[in-house]
Write a protein that holds these residues in place. Sequence first.
Motif, PDB file in Angstrom:
ATOM      1  N   THR A 503      -2.576  10.230   6.789  1.00 20.99           N
ATOM      2  CA  THR A 503      -2.627   9.416   5.574  1.00 20.99           C
ATOM      3  C   THR A 503      -1.952   8.066   5.816  1.00 20.99           C
ATOM      4  N   VAL A 504      -2.089   7.176   4.843  1.00 26.23           N
ATOM      5  CA  VAL A 504      -1.348   5.913   4.809  1.00 26.23           C
ATOM      6  C   VAL A 504      -0.622   5.871   3.479  1.00 26.23           C
ATOM      7  N   GLU A 505       0.703   5.938   3.526  1.00 24.92           N
ATOM      8  CA  GLU A 505       1.503   6.017   2.308  1.00 24.92           C
ATOM      9  C   GLU A 505       2.190   4.687   2.006  1.00 24.92           C
ATOM     10  N   ASP A 506       2.627   4.534   0.760  1.00 23.81           N
ATOM     11  CA  ASP A 506       3.467   3.389   0.413  1.00 23.81           C
ATOM     12  C   ASP A 506       4.733   3.443   1.256  1.00 23.81           C
ATOM     13  N   PHE A 507       5.110   2.301   1.827  1.00 25.90           N
ATOM     14  CA  PHE A 507       6.283   2.270   2.704  1.00 25.90           C
ATOM     15  C   PHE A 507       7.570   2.376   1.881  1.00 25.90           C
ATOM     16  N   ILE A 508       8.443   3.305   2.277  1.00 23.84           N
ATOM     17  CA  ILE A 508       9.728   3.508   1.606  1.00 23.84           C
ATOM     18  C   ILE A 508      10.836   3.219   2.616  1.00 23.84           C
ATOM     19  N   PRO A 509      11.592   2.123   2.436  1.00 25.73           N
ATOM     20  CA  PRO A 509      12.687   1.812   3.358  1.00 25.73           C
ATOM     21  C   PRO A 509      13.700   2.955   3.411  1.00 25.73           C
ATOM     22  N   GLY A 510      14.155   3.261   4.610  1.00 22.83           N
ATOM     23  CA  GLY A 510      15.111   4.341   4.778  1.00 22.83           C
ATOM     24  C   GLY A 510      14.464   5.699   4.926  1.00 22.83           C
ATOM     25  N   CYS A 511      13.222   5.808   4.510  1.00 22.89           N
ATOM     26  CA  CYS A 511      12.481   7.075   4.636  1.00 22.89           C
ATOM     27  C   CYS A 511      11.485   7.003   5.781  1.00 22.89           C
ATOM     28  N   HIS A 512      10.828   5.847   5.896  1.00 19.26           N
ATOM     29  CA  HIS A 512       9.819   5.663   6.934  1.00 19.26           C
ATOM     30  C   HIS A 512      10.346   4.768   8.060  1.00 19.26           C
ATOM     31  N   ARG A 513       9.765   4.917   9.222  1.00 19.19           N
ATOM     32  CA  ARG A 513      10.157   4.110  10.371  1.00 19.19           C
ATOM     33  C   ARG A 513       9.631   2.683  10.211  1.00 19.19           C
ATOM     34  N   MET A 514      10.507   1.716  10.479  1.00 20.70           N
ATOM     35  CA  MET A 514      10.144   0.313  10.290  1.00 20.70           C
ATOM     36  C   MET A 514       8.950  -0.089  11.156  1.00 20.70           C
ATOM     37  N   ASN A 515       8.891   0.435  12.397  1.00 19.88           N
ATOM     38  CA  ASN A 515       7.802   0.022  13.292  1.00 19.88           C
ATOM     39  C   ASN A 515       6.455   0.628  12.903  1.00 19.88           C
ATOM     40  N   TYR A 516       6.431   1.495  11.881  1.00 23.42           N
ATOM     41  CA  TYR A 516       5.170   2.053  11.403  1.00 23.42           C
ATOM     42  C   TYR A 516       4.681   1.337  10.136  1.00 23.42           C
ATOM     43  N   MET A 517       5.413   0.310   9.707  1.00 25.27           N
ATOM     44  CA  MET A 517       5.028  -0.410   8.499  1.00 25.27           C
ATOM     45  C   MET A 517       3.871  -1.364   8.796  1.00 25.27           C
ATOM     46  N   GLU A 518       2.910  -1.453   7.874  1.00 22.31           N
ATOM     47  CA  GLU A 518       1.801  -2.392   7.982  1.00 22.31           C
ATOM     48  C   GLU A 518       1.426  -2.855   6.575  1.00 22.31           C
ATOM     49  N   GLU A 519       0.773  -4.006   6.498  1.00 20.78           N
ATOM     50  CA  GLU A 519       0.384  -4.557   5.203  1.00 20.78           C
ATOM     51  C   GLU A 519      -1.104  -4.330   4.976  1.00 20.78           C
ATOM     52  N   VAL A 520      -1.436  -3.731   3.825  1.00 24.99           N
ATOM     53  CA  VAL A 520      -2.822  -3.443   3.460  1.00 24.99           C
ATOM     54  C   VAL A 520      -3.067  -3.990   2.055  1.00 24.99           C
ATOM     55  N   ASN A 521      -3.991  -4.979   1.935  1.00 26.05           N
ATOM     56  CA  ASN A 521      -4.311  -5.608   0.649  1.00 26.05           C
ATOM     57  C   ASN A 521      -3.048  -6.094  -0.073  1.00 26.05           C
ATOM     58  N   GLY A 522      -2.141  -6.673   0.720  1.00 27.04           N
ATOM     59  CA  GLY A 522      -0.932  -7.246   0.154  1.00 27.04           C
ATOM     60  C   GLY A 522       0.156  -6.240  -0.168  1.00 27.04           C
ATOM     61  N   LYS A 523      -0.024  -4.987   0.204  1.00 25.06           N
ATOM     62  CA  LYS A 523       0.967  -3.956  -0.074  1.00 25.06           C
ATOM     63  C   LYS A 523       1.516  -3.394   1.234  1.00 25.06           C
ATOM     64  N   LYS A 524       2.814  -3.060   1.240  1.00 24.31           N
ATOM     65  CA  LYS A 524       3.443  -2.479   2.421  1.00 24.31           C
ATOM     66  C   LYS A 524       3.127  -0.984   2.487  1.00 24.31           C
ATOM     67  N   LYS A 525       2.565  -0.597   3.607  1.00 25.68           N
ATOM     68  CA  LYS A 525       2.171   0.794   3.811  1.00 25.68           C
ATOM     69  C   LYS A 525       2.805   1.333   5.098  1.00 25.68           C
ATOM     70  N   CYS A 526       2.893   2.663   5.176  1.00 25.84           N
ATOM     71  CA  CYS A 526       3.376   3.318   6.395  1.00 25.84           C
ATOM     72  C   CYS A 526       2.225   4.093   7.011  1.00 25.84           C
ATOM     73  N   LYS A 527       1.903   3.783   8.254  1.00 29.43           N
ATOM     74  CA  LYS A 527       0.831   4.495   8.941  1.00 29.43           C
ATOM     75  C   LYS A 527       1.377   5.752   9.626  1.00 29.43           C
ATOM     76  N   TYR A 528       0.464   6.581  10.083  1.00 21.97           N
ATOM     77  CA  TYR A 528       0.762   7.810  10.835  1.00 21.97           C
ATOM     78  C   TYR A 528       1.405   8.908   9.974  1.00 21.97           C
ATOM     79  N   THR A 529       1.474   8.724   8.668  1.00 18.84           N
ATOM     80  CA  THR A 529       2.023   9.790   7.836  1.00 18.84           C
ATOM     81  C   THR A 529       0.988  10.904   7.695  1.00 18.84           C
ATOM     82  N   GLN A 530       1.431  12.046   7.181  1.00 16.63           N
ATOM     83  CA  GLN A 530       0.516  13.183   7.091  1.00 16.63           C
ATOM     84  C   GLN A 530       0.662  13.906   5.765  1.00 16.63           C
ATOM     85  N   ARG A 531      -0.414  14.553   5.373  1.00 14.97           N
ATOM     86  CA  ARG A 531      -0.436  15.381   4.169  1.00 14.97           C
ATOM     87  C   ARG A 531      -0.625  16.823   4.617  1.00 14.97           C
TER      88      ARG A 531
END
Length: 646
Positions: A503-531
Motif C-alpha cells: 500500500t501507499v499510506e499517509d506519511f506519519i513522522p516518527g512512525c514511518h521511515r523518512m527515506n520512504y517518504m514520497e509526494e503524491v498529488n501534493g500529499k506526503k505518502k509513505c511507500k512500501y507499507t503493507q495491509r
Amino acid sequence: MGWNILKSKKAVSRREAEATIEVYQPARKPVVTSTPPPAYEPPNTNFFQIPATLLNEQARAEAPPPPKVIEPVLVVGIDFGTTSTGVAYAMVTDVNAVETVITNWPGANNSNIKKIPSVVWYDADGKVIGWGKDTAFAEASAKAYKRDESERRSFEASYYKLLLENWDPTYEDFRRSIRLPPNKTALDVASDFLTEVRKVTEKELIRTFGEPRFKKLQREARYFLTVPAVWSDVAKSATRQAAVNAGFVDSMDNPKLSLIVEPEAAAIFCAKRDVYHFETNDVFLVVDCGGGTVDLIAYEVEDSTPSSFLVKEFTTGTGAVCGSVLVDTHFNDLVKAKVQYLLKMNIIDNKMAANIRRRCRKEFPNIKHNFKNDPNIDFTVETGVAASHEGLNLFDGDMTFTPEEILMAFQSSVSQVVSLVHDQIRQVQDKGKFLKAILVVGGYGSSSFLFASIQQAVPQRYRSCVLRPKDSVAAIVNGAVVTGIFQDVLKSRVARRHYCMETVEDFIPGCHRMNYMEEVNGKKKCKYTQRHLVKKGQEISIHDSITIPFFREISYNSSRIFTDKLYTCDATELPQYVVDPGMVYLTDLVTDLSAIGWDQFQKTEVNGKTLYRIYFDIVLAVDGGNEIKAEFVFNSDVRGKVNCKF
C-alpha cells in the motif's frame, strides 16, 4: 469443489478509501482452556472396527434416509509425486461410490501396480521416448551413448517436480543437483509426464465405461490433483498449469480442476473409509512421507456422525524436502565414491562404472523398503561387472552394502522427519489436546525403518497409536477421489503463512521511515507499507473471503488497468514494510476496469485539475489456504476476475 465467492450475497460497497478490511472470520475458534486435557486412552488399532452404535436398534431408527441418486459424475484423483504417481477414479451418484485405483500401466508387464515412477525420457530432439514404467527402449539407448555428452542419444528427467517450487530457499541445495533435458523447463517436463498419464487414464476409463459414455462423462468430470502442503502459491500455480497443458482441463480458472494438499487427502481417506474410528473432538496427525517432501498436519474431528462427518485443520502444516529422494541422494553419493575409487585404481573402466551406478540405483528401492537396521543383514547388488575389491565389499561383481552404510543414507532424512513430528506434537499439546492417532502414509511411509524410527522417537504415550493404514501407499490418491465424493468434509484450514498487500499510506513522522517518504498529488505518502490480510496460524473457513477496498484518483483517458502487489511471509511476526527481510513477493493482482464507463466514476477537482475517483473492491479467496483467486466488485456487483500473475 468449485470456487464461488459471491453467489448468494453481494459485497457491500464502500465510499471511504481508507475503509478497514472486512475479513469474514469463522464463527467458532478452537478454545484453549487451562484445565488439563482428558486422560489419554490407548487407541483402537482395529482398522475395520464397526461402531457399536450402528448395530443397535436406536441407531437404525435414527439413521438418515437413503442417499439421493444424482446425475452420475466422474471424479478422478491424480497423486502427482516427485518419485511416483498414481491415479484413481469413481463414478459418483451418491456417497456410496467407491474409488478404483488404476493398475494397468504401460511397461508394467501385466503386473498390477498402483504407482509408477514420475520419470520421462527424451531423445535428442526433445521427443518423449519413455515414461513411467515404459522405459526399456529409452534405457537401452542410454547405455549406448558415448563419452562425449553432445552425442548422447537419450535424456532422463526425474525429480523435476521439485523445480516447480522456484523460490523456497530450503530447496536450493537439492535443486542444483537436478538436471533437466536440453531446452526443457521443469514445467515442460511435468506437462509432458501428465500428458502421458492423462492418455492412459482416458484409455482405462474408455475400457471401463465405453467410449460413448466416457465422452459424455468427460464433459462434467472433476479432477483432484494433489500437491505438497508446504508448497508456495507459485508452485501450486505451476502444478495447475502443468495439468492444463496436459489436457485435463482447458484453462487455469476451470473449476473442474481442484488442488488438494496431500495430508488432507490422506486424512479424509482415513476418516471417511473408517481406517481408524474417530470420535468428535479427537485430534489425529497425518505424516505424509513422499518421495520429495514430507508434510504433516494435525486435524480435529468436529462431527463424527457418519452422515455429516466434519474435520478441520488443528495445527499449522509443516514439512520439508526430506523425503525418500534425500535417502537416494546419500546412497548414490556412497556408490559414486566407491566407483571413483575403483576408477582411480584402474580396476574398472568408465563403461563398468556406469553399469555399477545403474544397477545400484535400480536395486536401491528394494533395499530402502526392506531395511530394518538389522546388524546381521547385508544387502548385495549384482553389478554385472567382472571386478573385485575386498575393501569395498566387491567380489566378482557383487557389491555388498553393510547395515551401517544404509543407515547413513537414511540418517539425515529420518532425523528431519522425527523433528517435524515432534513439532506437531508440541503444537497439539500447546492447545491442550493429545493425539488420538499418528497416521504414517505415502510411498516413503511404507519404509519399515522410517516407521520404526517414528514409533521409537515419539513420547511413550503415543507409541501405540503410531499407525500405518492398510494400503498407505495409495491413501493419498484414494483420498483425492474420496474428497470429490464427499466434498464438504473439511471445514477450515490454518494459514501456513502471512499474506499482505503493498500500500501507499499517509506519511506519519516518527512512525514511518523518512527515506520512504514520497509526494503524491501534493500529499506526503509513505511507500512500501503493507495491509495485513491473513495472519499465519489464522483459521480460515473453506468458503471465507476477504474484501479489500481500493481507491484510485486518475485523469480522464488514463489507463483503468490497476496492478497491486501481494506478498507472503513465513516468519512468526509480519515486518512493517514489504521490502523488509522475510517478505516474499508473490503475485500481481491485475484489475481491469476498462469496460466501466467514465460516467460511472466520481468527477472532482484537485488543485485545478479534473480527476476521476474510482472506488472498487477486490474479493480475495485463498480457498481456505489452498489457492488464491480473486474477483473485483464495483457498485456492489461482481464485474470480473482479477488476474493473478505469478
